[in-house]
Design an enzyme around this catalytic site. Sequence first.
Site, PDB file in Angstrom:
ATOM      1  N   HIS A   1      32.352  18.869  11.692  1.00 42.14           N
ATOM      2  CA  HIS A   1      31.514  17.779  11.192  1.00 42.14           C
ATOM      3  C   HIS A   1      32.358  16.820  10.349  1.00 42.14           C
ATOM      4  CE1 HIS A   1      27.153  16.800  10.654  1.00 42.14           C
ATOM      5  NE2 HIS A   1      27.624  16.079   9.636  1.00 42.14           N
TER       6      HIS A   1
ATOM      7  N   GLU B   1      29.211  13.970  15.915  1.00 39.83           N
ATOM      8  CA  GLU B   1      28.848  12.677  16.520  1.00 39.83           C
ATOM      9  C   GLU B   1      30.120  11.978  16.991  1.00 39.83           C
ATOM     10  OE1 GLU B   1      26.698  10.833  13.334  1.00 39.83           O
ATOM     11  OE2 GLU B   1      24.815  11.864  13.813  1.00 39.83           O
TER      12      GLU B   1
ATOM     13  N   GLU C   1      19.978  17.030  14.624  1.00 41.23           N
ATOM     14  CA  GLU C   1      19.595  16.265  13.439  1.00 41.23           C
ATOM     15  C   GLU C   1      18.401  15.382  13.768  1.00 41.23           C
ATOM     16  OE1 GLU C   1      22.650  14.000  11.535  1.00 41.23           O
ATOM     17  OE2 GLU C   1      24.130  15.637  11.639  1.00 41.23           O
TER      18      GLU C   1
END
Length: 399
Positions: free
Chosen positions: A138, A192, A321
Site C-alpha cells: 500500500h 491502486e 475500499e
Amino acid sequence: MNISRFTAALSCAAALTVLSACTSMSSTEKTAKVPDNSVDLVKDMKIGWNLGNTLDAFEDGIRNQGVSSETCWGQPRTTPEMFTGLYRSGIRTVRIPITWHNHISDGKYTIDPDWMARAREIVGYALDAGLYVIINSHHDTAAIPGVSYAQGYYPAHDSRTESINFLTRVWEQVAEAFKDCDNHLIFELMNEPRLRGHEREWWYDASNVDCKNSLKEICDYEQRCLDVIRKSGGNNAGRYVMVPGYVASPWGAMNDVFKLPQDSVADRLIVAVHAYDPWVFAGENPGVSEFTDEARQGITSTFDQLGETFVKKGIGVVVGECGATNKNNLAEREAWFRHYFESAKKNGITAVMWDNGSYEVGPDGNVSEHYGYYNRTKQTWYFPSLLKAALDGVSAGQR
C-alpha cells in the site's frame, strides 16, 4: 528521526509469537472452514473494515522509519481488542494496508525485521479474533516515473526493472513471513497501481495509450508477484490472492487489456476494486450531500456489471475500499450504506469500508476524507446506524 530499535533477540521472539498466532488452531480445523473457490470464499467474507492510516502510514523522504510509524498519522497503536470488538459487531473481514518502501533496511530490498514482526503480530491478532485478513502493498506506487531504489514501483515501461525488483523482493519476504498462516489470510498484490501525476491518474481511459500501456505493465508485475508467492510454498501454494486493475477501479479491470495472471492452482484469484461511488456524494468536497435515485442506479449498475463480468464466470470480487465521507448528512449516508452493501452482496461481492479515523466535520466545513466509523479505543461505532444499515444491506443481498 531517531527511532529505537528492538534487539535481534526481541525481534526473533516477536516473530515466533506471531507464527504461533497463525498456527494456534490446527491446520485442518481452520482450513476446513474456508471455501475452496474464490466466489464462495468472497461470500463467506460477508462484510469488511480497513485498518486505515496505520501500517500504511509514512513520512515522505524518510527511509526505514521503524515501528513507531504505526501511529504517525494519528491512529492509536493496534491492539487485539480492536479486532475482537469488530467481530462482535458483525465484521468478518479486516483489510490491513501495509506500506513497505519506507521500511527497507539495506541495499538489497530487505524489509526491517522489526516492521515485519509487527505486521505479523497484528495479523495474528485479527486471525485469532476469527476474521478473514487481507494484507497488501500500500502507498508503494512511486510519485514519478524513472523510480529509483526503494522508492517503490511505477507502472510504466521506463520504470519496469526497478519496479519488478522492488515488488518481487517485497513479496518474496512477505510470502516467507506468512506462509504458515492458513487461507483466512489473503494477499492483495498492489493497492491502486496507477500513473501518478498523469492526467489520467485516477481513471482508466480505454482510448488513452498511456493507460493501456500502464495496465499491461501492471498485469506483468502481478504475474511476477504471483509466481514468487506460489514458489514460496507452504500455504502460499494455494493461498487466495487479490489482483487489481488500473487504479483498482471497476473500469480498470472491466476492459480488454486487463488479464488475471496465469496461476498454478485453480479458483484462487480474486479481482480487487475500489469504489467510492458516486464520488460527488461519497468523496467530493463539497460535492453533494443528497443520495439521489440517479446515484442509486449508478451503484446498482456498477455492481451488476462486476457480477456479469467476473462473479458469474467463477471469479470472486472484493471491494477493498468504499465509504461515504461525513457531510453532516447521516440519514443520506444510512441510505447509501444500505443500498451499496445490498447491491454488492446481491452480486456475490463483499465490500470493505475504508476507515481513516476521521469522523467529524470541523468548523471550516471541509468534508474531505471523513471516513471514520469505528472507535478503536472504545471498540464502539461513531455512527451505529451506519453499521446497522450496512449489515442490513448484506442480509438483504444474501436472500
